[in-house]
Scaffold this active site. Sequence first.
Site, PDB file in Angstrom:
ATOM      1  N   ASP A  14      44.707  45.846 -31.719  1.00 30.25           N
ATOM      2  CA  ASP A  14      44.226  45.198 -32.937  1.00 30.25           C
ATOM      3  C   ASP A  14      42.924  45.824 -33.429  1.00 30.25           C
ATOM      4  O   ASP A  14      41.857  45.577 -32.862  1.00 30.25           O
ATOM      5  CB  ASP A  14      44.025  43.703 -32.661  1.00 30.25           C
ATOM      6  CG  ASP A  14      43.576  42.934 -33.883  1.00 30.25           C
ATOM      7  OD1 ASP A  14      43.718  43.456 -35.008  1.00 30.25           O
ATOM      8  OD2 ASP A  14      43.084  41.796 -33.717  1.00 30.25           O
ATOM      9  N   ASP A 198      43.976  47.076 -40.536  1.00 34.36           N
ATOM     10  CA  ASP A 198      44.120  46.042 -39.511  1.00 34.36           C
ATOM     11  C   ASP A 198      45.485  46.144 -38.838  1.00 34.36           C
ATOM     12  O   ASP A 198      46.481  45.640 -39.345  1.00 34.36           O
ATOM     13  CB  ASP A 198      43.926  44.669 -40.160  1.00 34.36           C
ATOM     14  CG  ASP A 198      43.908  43.539 -39.144  1.00 34.36           C
ATOM     15  OD1 ASP A 198      44.077  43.816 -37.939  1.00 34.36           O
ATOM     16  OD2 ASP A 198      43.716  42.376 -39.555  1.00 34.36           O
TER      17      ASP A 198
END
Length: 300
Positions: A14, A198
């Site tokens: 992430d 992201d």
Amino acid sequence: MVGTPGQPFNVLFDTGSFDLWVPSLEWPKPGSKRYRSSASKTFKRDGKKAEIRYGAGSLKGFMSNDAVEIGGLRIKQQAFIEATEAPGKRIYQRPWDGIFGLSGLSKSTITGARPIWRTMMDEGVVTKKVFSIWLRRYSDSGENGGEIVFGGIDQEHFTGAHTYVDAEGPHNTFKINSFFVGKIDTKVCSKGCKVLVDSGSTYIRGPPNLIVKINKQIGVAADCSNYDKLSEVISFTIAAKTFTLTPRDYIERKNGKCKSVFSDAVTDFWQLGTPFIRAFHTVWDYQTPGTVKVGFAKSK
């Protein structure tokens, strides 16, 4: 792998968060893998409470330290969260065990811990201070997967050269300029929109009023009946270069169902999630001390 001997976990890489966490022995989700500190020879106790808020819900736990191994790269000591609960329960529905946060130049703004990518660079376990992500394109089979390279770039996964832009702040944000839906300039980014890549998000998120217009103009049918006729392209500018998403990139097609990946932002900046990374092989370059460059090239 966490601990010595290593305890295996499946994690989500992430770039939108800072911290590494895995389930503790207190984790309530049935069938989960759980970290057992008493079974590790390299465990070091911390115990400080920690809490993180994600778009998919919040997480609570406490800090610990141990050795971590990823893809054959061994980190001697890393601070991480032993998760005890996820209020709201949405995190329990996810297919992974924990999250491997890749944001942050020096420390997490949430826990104060040194991010794991920083540790990898500081301990010299990577030969080059670069990591890169390639993801498979959407397919009718729903096949996912991809590759993350710590310490380099896989030349097989992109064409042409990368376009690099200087990133700023703890989340490695940068600016996009101009945002076109087809040939129409929306003018929302004429002064520059703050954006981050992201890898933990399955959407491309932006201002709600613009997202409504984009999805209306795209007009994909939920049953995919007009999928083959879609032709609208979405394009924007990064570092004076135009990046274009086609319906193949921005329509998620699974089990005969179609939906747009454009969704409302919950922050004050745009989030280019996995649909963008599927289209553009992405590199995070930390080779110049104190700065981060993010680079994009057409994925293959």
